[in-house]
Design a protein around this motif. Structure first.
Motif, PDB file in Angstrom:
ATOM      1  N   PRO A 108       0.462  -1.203   0.246  1.00 30.20           N
ATOM      2  CA  PRO A 108      -0.119  -0.217  -0.042  1.00 30.20           C
ATOM      3  C   PRO A 108       1.012   1.664  -0.368  1.00 30.20           C
ATOM      4  N   GLY A 109       0.437   1.989  -0.524  1.00 26.62           N
ATOM      5  CA  GLY A 109       1.079   3.543  -0.649  1.00 26.62           C
ATOM      6  C   GLY A 109       0.991   3.985   1.391  1.00 26.62           C
ATOM      7  N   TYR A 110       1.415   5.592   1.859  1.00 23.88           N
ATOM      8  CA  TYR A 110       2.048   5.437   2.807  1.00 23.88           C
ATOM      9  C   TYR A 110       1.299   7.000   2.832  1.00 23.88           C
ATOM     10  N   PHE A 111       1.349   7.726   3.629  1.00 20.42           N
ATOM     11  CA  PHE A 111       1.584   9.335   4.170  1.00 20.42           C
ATOM     12  C   PHE A 111       2.024   9.333   5.888  1.00 20.42           C
ATOM     13  N   PRO A 112       2.768  10.411   5.326  1.00 17.39           N
ATOM     14  CA  PRO A 112       3.394  10.658   6.783  1.00 17.39           C
ATOM     15  C   PRO A 112       3.168  11.085   8.671  1.00 17.39           C
ATOM     16  N   ILE A 113       2.047  12.347   8.260  1.00 17.97           N
ATOM     17  CA  ILE A 113       1.320  12.876   8.711  1.00 17.97           C
ATOM     18  C   ILE A 113      -0.125  12.190   9.170  1.00 17.97           C
ATOM     19  N   PHE A 137      -5.417  -2.274 -15.347  1.00 18.38           N
ATOM     20  CA  PHE A 137      -4.121  -2.572 -16.442  1.00 18.38           C
ATOM     21  C   PHE A 137      -4.551  -4.107 -16.345  1.00 18.38           C
ATOM     22  N   ALA A 138      -4.601  -4.646 -14.872  1.00 19.01           N
ATOM     23  CA  ALA A 138      -4.121  -6.182 -14.489  1.00 19.01           C
ATOM     24  C   ALA A 138      -5.010  -6.793 -14.785  1.00 19.01           C
ATOM     25  N   CYS A 139      -6.210  -6.272 -14.778  1.00 19.79           N
ATOM     26  CA  CYS A 139      -7.748  -7.204 -15.214  1.00 19.79           C
ATOM     27  C   CYS A 139      -7.091  -7.607 -16.898  1.00 19.79           C
ATOM     28  N   LYS A 140      -6.957  -6.426 -17.563  1.00 18.83           N
ATOM     29  CA  LYS A 140      -6.640  -6.571 -18.949  1.00 18.83           C
ATOM     30  C   LYS A 140      -5.058  -7.562 -19.449  1.00 18.83           C
ATOM     31  N   MET A 141      -4.759  -8.204 -17.983  1.00 13.74           N
ATOM     32  CA  MET A 141      -3.472  -8.515 -18.402  1.00 13.74           C
ATOM     33  C   MET A 141      -3.309 -10.052 -17.748  1.00 13.74           C
ATOM     34  N   GLY A 142      -5.437  -9.995 -17.056  1.00 10.87           N
ATOM     35  CA  GLY A 142      -4.932 -11.494 -16.665  1.00 10.87           C
ATOM     36  C   GLY A 142      -4.635 -12.068 -15.145  1.00 10.87           C
ATOM     37  N   VAL A 143      -3.922 -10.783 -14.500  1.00  9.77           N
ATOM     38  CA  VAL A 143      -3.481 -10.840 -13.303  1.00  9.77           C
ATOM     39  C   VAL A 143      -4.318 -10.333 -12.146  1.00  9.77           C
ATOM     40  N   THR A 144      -4.267 -10.800 -11.338  1.00 14.33           N
ATOM     41  CA  THR A 144      -5.136 -10.307  -9.943  1.00 14.33           C
ATOM     42  C   THR A 144      -4.035  -9.748  -9.011  1.00 14.33           C
ATOM     43  N   VAL A 145      -4.340  -8.683  -8.785  1.00 11.33           N
ATOM     44  CA  VAL A 145      -3.662  -7.329  -7.881  1.00 11.33           C
ATOM     45  C   VAL A 145      -4.186  -7.926  -6.276  1.00 11.33           C
ATOM     46  N   SER A 146      -3.203  -8.284  -5.851  1.00 10.97           N
ATOM     47  CA  SER A 146      -3.174  -8.831  -4.526  1.00 10.97           C
ATOM     48  C   SER A 146      -2.638  -7.722  -3.379  1.00 10.97           C
ATOM     49  N   LEU A 147      -3.123  -6.689  -2.489  1.00 12.73           N
ATOM     50  CA  LEU A 147      -2.697  -5.781  -1.608  1.00 12.73           C
ATOM     51  C   LEU A 147      -2.099  -6.135   0.213  1.00 12.73           C
ATOM     52  N   GLU A 148      -1.020  -6.243   0.459  1.00 15.11           N
ATOM     53  CA  GLU A 148      -0.748  -6.983   1.498  1.00 15.11           C
ATOM     54  C   GLU A 148      -0.251  -5.929   2.476  1.00 15.11           C
ATOM     55  N   ASN A 149      -0.608  -5.991   3.768  1.00 13.33           N
ATOM     56  CA  ASN A 149      -0.660  -5.934   5.097  1.00 13.33           C
ATOM     57  C   ASN A 149       1.144  -4.768   6.001  1.00 13.33           C
ATOM     58  N   ILE A 150       1.011  -3.858   6.138  1.00  7.41           N
ATOM     59  CA  ILE A 150       2.624  -3.390   6.275  1.00  7.41           C
ATOM     60  C   ILE A 150       2.717  -2.971   8.117  1.00  7.41           C
ATOM     61  N   GLN A 151       3.622  -3.405   8.738  1.00 12.46           N
ATOM     62  CA  GLN A 151       3.459  -3.045   9.870  1.00 12.46           C
ATOM     63  C   GLN A 151       3.659  -1.889  10.464  1.00 12.46           C
ATOM     64  N   SER A 152       3.465  -0.821  10.024  1.00 13.32           N
ATOM     65  CA  SER A 152       3.773   0.157   9.830  1.00 13.32           C
ATOM     66  C   SER A 152       2.306   1.390   9.903  1.00 13.32           C
ATOM     67  N   LYS A 153       2.149   1.844  10.864  1.00 16.85           N
ATOM     68  CA  LYS A 153       0.811   2.458  11.218  1.00 16.85           C
ATOM     69  C   LYS A 153       0.970   4.183   9.699  1.00 16.85           C
ATOM     70  N   TYR A 154       1.803   4.211   9.044  1.00 17.57           N
ATOM     71  CA  TYR A 154       2.024   4.974   8.100  1.00 17.57           C
ATOM     72  C   TYR A 154       1.263   4.391   7.044  1.00 17.57           C
ATOM     73  N   PHE A 155       1.257   3.165   7.009  1.00 18.62           N
ATOM     74  CA  PHE A 155       0.687   2.811   5.303  1.00 18.62           C
ATOM     75  C   PHE A 155      -1.157   1.949   4.969  1.00 18.62           C
ATOM     76  N   PHE A 156      -1.127   2.463   4.374  1.00 20.80           N
ATOM     77  CA  PHE A 156      -2.756   2.358   4.242  1.00 20.80           C
ATOM     78  C   PHE A 156      -3.616   1.172   4.623  1.00 20.80           C
ATOM     79  N   PHE A 157      -2.744   0.401   4.562  1.00 19.73           N
ATOM     80  CA  PHE A 157      -2.817  -0.852   5.101  1.00 19.73           C
ATOM     81  C   PHE A 157      -2.714  -1.612   5.720  1.00 19.73           C
ATOM     82  N   TYR A 158      -2.994  -0.971   7.568  1.00 16.65           N
ATOM     83  CA  TYR A 158      -1.461  -1.640   8.594  1.00 16.65           C
ATOM     84  C   TYR A 158      -2.933  -2.181   9.333  1.00 16.65           C
ATOM     85  N   ARG A 159      -3.843  -2.436   9.572  1.00 16.08           N
ATOM     86  CA  ARG A 159      -4.405  -3.551  10.605  1.00 16.08           C
ATOM     87  C   ARG A 159      -4.985  -4.032   9.900  1.00 16.08           C
ATOM     88  N   LEU A 160      -5.517  -5.796  10.193  1.00 13.34           N
ATOM     89  CA  LEU A 160      -6.058  -6.555   8.964  1.00 13.34           C
ATOM     90  C   LEU A 160      -7.284  -5.649   8.827  1.00 13.34           C
TER      91      LEU A 160
END
Ligand SMILES: [Mn+2]
Length: 278
Positions: A108-113, A137-160
């Motif tokens: 995921p992306g992040y924001f420091p504030i 874009f991935a849909c056209k390529m036949g690829v699944t996009v899977s977003l990973e949870n990251i262990q820092s609260k500044y990321f947009f996917f932190y807690r499950l």
């Protein structure tokens, strides 16, 4: 469930040699990490990608791809950075399609504030827009996009739980469940029984979106990326939860030690098989 290893295990080798060395350890699958040092930006040529594909096809091994992440930020405040991050993610999706990987894990992306709710929400919106573009874009390529949870609260996917919002807002998005990262988040939140809580979320509403798993151990503070059993995570309830949801994807054991890659890879596969009763 298929158990595999990431190419970052052998950082000092070329990516082709890293794949060959991993194959000697007999995993069920391989995750190709599309970032430095194996994929320097000036060296991404299609002929080299085809060589990688040949090694995989010749050995009949299934693979997934991990998108570049070290210096990238989807949803960045700076338009140039956003554009660059999105472009790199698309290159990675193209590569995945070429090597016949069905899934790409994206950070995921992040924001420091974090405390400025207005700025945080604006950044989160930008991230969603970028993520939607990746999915189209991935849909056209036949690829699944899977977003990973990251262990820092500044990321947009932190807690499950954040994952539930994300899959509702971005149609078609799947989740890469990183066990070590989820454990650190629960420890930071001072959850009394972190593994039980993680297991409950996994076997609950989030379950149907989990398409990929990263497994590694730690002591609940630093993201050590240890071999399962070398830290303090009790994996049993978490593995049981994955079995309850009939998870059938790849489990990539992300334990790293540049000094002992063969030993870490061998132990990772052996111990994970034992954990899964295989
Ligand atoms: Mn991970």
């Amino acid at each position: 469930m298929k158990i595999g290893l990431p190419t970052t295990l052998f950082q000092k080798d070329t990516v082709e040699n890293a794949i060959k060395k991993i194959l000697k350890l007999h995993p069920d699958c391989i995750e190709i990490v599309f970032d430095i040092p194996h994929f320097p930006p000036d060296k991404r040529r299609k002929t080299e990608f085809k060589k990688i594909r040949k090694v995989l096809v010749d050995n009949g091994v299934e693979c997934s791809v991990h998108s570049c992440f070290y210096e990238l930020n989807l949803g960045s405040f700076y338009p140039q950075n956003r554009k660059f991050a999105l472009n790199q993610a698309k290159k990675c999706i193209e590569f995945a399609s070429l090597v016949e990987a069905k899934l790409v894990t994206i950070h995921p992306g992040y924001f420091p504030i974090r405390h400025d709710k207005k700025l945080w929400e604006e950044a989160r919106k930008r991230f969603f827009e970028d993520l939607k573009q990746c999915l189209n874009f991935a849909c056209k390529m036949g690829v699944t996009v899977s977003l990973e949870n990251i262990q820092s609260k500044y990321f947009f996917f932190y807690r499950l739980e954040d994952g539930l919002d994300l899959v509702k807002l971005v149609d078609g998005l799947k989740i890469t469940f990183d066990v070590g990262h989820a454990y650190i988040c629960e420890c930071e939140a001072k959850t009394r029984f972190p593994e039980k809580r993680i297991a409950k979320i996994v076997s609950g509403k989030l379950g149907k979106y989990i398409s990929h798993v990263h497994l590694h151990d730690n002591f609940g503070v630093k993201d050590n990326h240890l071999v399962p059993g070398d830290g303090k995570i009790n994996f049993k309830p978490i593995i049981d939860a994955l079995k309850r949801i009939n998870f059938s994807g790849q489990i990539i054991v992300e334990a790293w030690n540049p000094k002992k890659p063969v030993n870490f890879g061998f132990r990772s596969l052996k111990i994970t098989k034992k954990l899964l009763n295989l």
